[in-house]
Design an enzyme around this catalytic site. Structure first.
Site, PDB file in Angstrom:
ATOM      1  N   HIS A  59     -21.346  55.980  64.916  1.00 27.75           N
ATOM      2  CA  HIS A  59     -20.746  55.799  66.255  1.00 27.75           C
ATOM      3  C   HIS A  59     -20.162  56.784  66.881  1.00 27.75           C
ATOM      4  O   HIS A  59     -19.986  57.836  66.265  1.00 27.75           O
ATOM      5  CB  HIS A  59     -19.800  54.506  66.127  1.00 27.75           C
ATOM      6  CG  HIS A  59     -18.398  54.708  65.285  1.00 27.75           C
ATOM      7  ND1 HIS A  59     -18.343  54.978  63.807  1.00 27.75           N
ATOM      8  CD2 HIS A  59     -17.181  54.748  65.804  1.00 27.75           C
ATOM      9  CE1 HIS A  59     -17.189  55.227  63.491  1.00 27.75           C
ATOM     10  NE2 HIS A  59     -16.467  54.771  64.746  1.00 27.75           N
ATOM     11  N   HIS A  61     -16.929  57.255  68.297  1.00 24.06           N
ATOM     12  CA  HIS A  61     -15.726  57.265  68.572  1.00 24.06           C
ATOM     13  C   HIS A  61     -15.406  59.041  67.928  1.00 24.06           C
ATOM     14  O   HIS A  61     -16.096  59.543  67.189  1.00 24.06           O
ATOM     15  CB  HIS A  61     -14.926  56.634  67.422  1.00 24.06           C
ATOM     16  CG  HIS A  61     -14.825  55.246  67.996  1.00 24.06           C
ATOM     17  ND1 HIS A  61     -14.435  53.994  67.301  1.00 24.06           N
ATOM     18  CD2 HIS A  61     -15.018  54.657  69.200  1.00 24.06           C
ATOM     19  CE1 HIS A  61     -14.426  53.113  67.844  1.00 24.06           C
ATOM     20  NE2 HIS A  61     -15.106  53.306  69.193  1.00 24.06           N
ATOM     21  N   ASP A  63     -13.336  60.740  66.212  1.00 19.75           N
ATOM     22  CA  ASP A  63     -13.277  61.146  64.884  1.00 19.75           C
ATOM     23  C   ASP A  63     -14.393  61.268  63.885  1.00 19.75           C
ATOM     24  O   ASP A  63     -14.371  61.732  62.965  1.00 19.75           O
ATOM     25  CB  ASP A  63     -12.152  60.267  64.083  1.00 19.75           C
ATOM     26  CG  ASP A  63     -12.430  58.901  64.027  1.00 19.75           C
ATOM     27  OD1 ASP A  63     -12.724  58.291  65.082  1.00 19.75           O
ATOM     28  OD2 ASP A  63     -12.244  58.256  63.083  1.00 19.75           O
ATOM     29  N   HIS A  64     -15.651  60.754  64.525  1.00 20.55           N
ATOM     30  CA  HIS A  64     -16.832  60.838  64.096  1.00 20.55           C
ATOM     31  C   HIS A  64     -17.777  61.836  64.649  1.00 20.55           C
ATOM     32  O   HIS A  64     -18.873  62.073  64.022  1.00 20.55           O
ATOM     33  CB  HIS A  64     -17.434  59.511  63.758  1.00 20.55           C
ATOM     34  CG  HIS A  64     -16.662  58.539  62.980  1.00 20.55           C
ATOM     35  ND1 HIS A  64     -17.348  58.150  61.593  1.00 20.55           N
ATOM     36  CD2 HIS A  64     -15.637  57.899  63.232  1.00 20.55           C
ATOM     37  CE1 HIS A  64     -16.213  57.371  61.271  1.00 20.55           C
ATOM     38  NE2 HIS A  64     -15.196  57.176  62.109  1.00 20.55           N
ATOM     39  N   HIS A 137     -18.408  47.204  64.119  1.00 23.15           N
ATOM     40  CA  HIS A 137     -17.308  48.029  64.616  1.00 23.15           C
ATOM     41  C   HIS A 137     -17.060  47.528  66.061  1.00 23.15           C
ATOM     42  O   HIS A 137     -17.601  46.726  66.530  1.00 23.15           O
ATOM     43  CB  HIS A 137     -17.502  49.420  64.496  1.00 23.15           C
ATOM     44  CG  HIS A 137     -16.274  50.189  64.386  1.00 23.15           C
ATOM     45  ND1 HIS A 137     -15.008  49.702  63.733  1.00 23.15           N
ATOM     46  CD2 HIS A 137     -15.971  51.252  65.158  1.00 23.15           C
ATOM     47  CE1 HIS A 137     -14.333  50.677  64.334  1.00 23.15           C
ATOM     48  NE2 HIS A 137     -14.715  51.629  65.028  1.00 23.15           N
ATOM     49  N   ASP A 208     -17.440  53.489  59.856  1.00 25.85           N
ATOM     50  CA  ASP A 208     -16.189  52.400  60.191  1.00 25.85           C
ATOM     51  C   ASP A 208     -16.970  50.811  60.466  1.00 25.85           C
ATOM     52  O   ASP A 208     -17.890  50.651  61.174  1.00 25.85           O
ATOM     53  CB  ASP A 208     -15.435  52.552  61.630  1.00 25.85           C
ATOM     54  CG  ASP A 208     -14.750  53.857  61.452  1.00 25.85           C
ATOM     55  OD1 ASP A 208     -14.864  54.728  60.434  1.00 25.85           O
ATOM     56  OD2 ASP A 208     -14.181  54.245  62.422  1.00 25.85           O
ATOM     57  N   HIS A 266     -11.986  57.104  55.090  1.00 33.00           N
ATOM     58  CA  HIS A 266     -11.466  56.735  56.384  1.00 33.00           C
ATOM     59  C   HIS A 266     -10.160  56.029  56.206  1.00 33.00           C
ATOM     60  O   HIS A 266      -9.677  55.195  57.019  1.00 33.00           O
ATOM     61  CB  HIS A 266     -12.249  55.765  57.220  1.00 33.00           C
ATOM     62  CG  HIS A 266     -11.876  55.773  58.717  1.00 33.00           C
ATOM     63  ND1 HIS A 266     -11.220  54.954  59.365  1.00 33.00           N
ATOM     64  CD2 HIS A 266     -12.408  56.756  59.654  1.00 33.00           C
ATOM     65  CE1 HIS A 266     -11.174  55.192  60.663  1.00 33.00           C
ATOM     66  NE2 HIS A 266     -11.974  56.216  60.884  1.00 33.00           N
TER      67      HIS A 266
END
Length: 311
Positions: A59, A61, A63-64, A137, A208, A266
């Site tokens: 996805h 976001h 942090d990914h 998510h 996530d 995570h």
């Protein structure tokens, strides 16, 4: 198959854990799952190399995905000319393309962004495939399952040589390929000397997610399930609110799936100094091996009929 955990922290990196990234070397095919900020440095630090042809984004976001621009630039500086394919959930292509081009320059190699969804064969590899897995998510999200083809059954050389009097040679190869052979005036069928097919390996990475039945299905008898375990159960309300899983919920998924090993990733910065609450509650619920990998932790994923190993 070697799995290297490049980033195991939650949304915020710590001095010990980078943001999300998992590197898989499957018989020489190098696959990168998520690419959090600083992933290229983790690849250098832990010796995976940069020979990646496919990046699988769960996805968008930060942090990914925030490591993508730096990784693409480094590959460009290194003179890469082979295409790089970024697989990402439906509805995210423009965001990925904008991210790759954020520096305002185009790399000298093609960067292809493919939108994929649950149930899709995302990559049809040599002897394996990567499939999309539905996750839950707060945005367009997708997990991935690496599923190897079944392997040939074991060849019973003792029966072939001592009972059927077939000398070692080309006939063995034909029988092992599933082809009958003529010997001593009769037809010998492969089933006489070749056992039943043996399963390949299965590794599932969720990114996530809340607990989902689709992950249970995808991780059925998995050799390794890499699952979101952001919180321990004392933060279950926060997990629900932010669409993450607790360690206990991840363990329940792994147990219901019959997975052999569970990697809990995570991890929230709340546990930066001590991940034992995460490991402890997962181990209480999951019958297999549950662990929180450190960054740089490498696992050799064995075939189901072989022993395992890790470094």
């Amino acid at each position: 198959m070697r799995v290297t955990f490049l980033g195991t922290s939650g949304a915020v990196p710590t001095t010990q854990r980078n943001t999300s990234a998992v590197f898989v070397n499957r018989e020489g095919d190098r696959l990168l799952f998520d690419c959090g900020e600083g992933t290229q440095r983790q690849m250098m630090r832990f010796g995976t190399g940069f020979a990646v042809d496919h990046v699988f984004v769960t996805h968008c976001h930060g942090d990914h995905v925030l490591g993508l621009p730096g990784l693409v630039q480094t590959l460009d500086f290194n003179g890469r000319d082979a295409p790089l394919t970024v697989h990402a959930p439906h509805g995210t292509r423009s965001r990925i393309e904008d991210l790759v081009g954020v520096a305002g320059t185009d790399p000298d190699f093609p960067v292809r962004v493919r939108q994929v969804g649950p149930g899709d064969t995302v990559l049809d590899g040599d002897g394996y495939e990567v499939c999309g897995v539905r996750t839950d998510h707060r945005t367009h999200s997708l997990g991935y399952a690496i599923v190897e083809d079944d392997r040939k059954g074991r060849f019973d050389r003792e029966t072939a040589e001592n009972e059927l009097n077939i000398p070692p040679g080309p006939k063995y190869s034909k029988l092992h390929r599933g082809e009958p052979v003529e010997h001593d005036g009769r037809t010998v069928d492969p089933e006489e000397v070749v056992g039943p097919s043996r399963p390949g390996r299965r590794v599932v990475y969720t990114g996530d997610t809340r607990p989902t039945d689709s992950v249970v299905e995808a991780a059925a008898n998995a050799d390794l399930l890499i699952h979101d375990a952001t919180f321990a159960s004392d933060w279950a309300d926060r997990a629900r609110k932010t669409a993450h899983s607790t360690a206990r919920e991840a363990a329940e998924i792994a147990d219901d799936a019959g997975a052999k090993r569970l990697a809990l990733v995570h991890v929230s910065t709340r546990y930066a100094g001590d991940v034992s609450p995460i490991e402890r509650e997962a181990s209480e619920r999951f019958a297999g091996e549950a662990f929180v990998p450190d960054d740089g932790h490498r696992i050799e994923v064995p075939f189901p009929d072989e022993s395992d190993g890790e470094t």
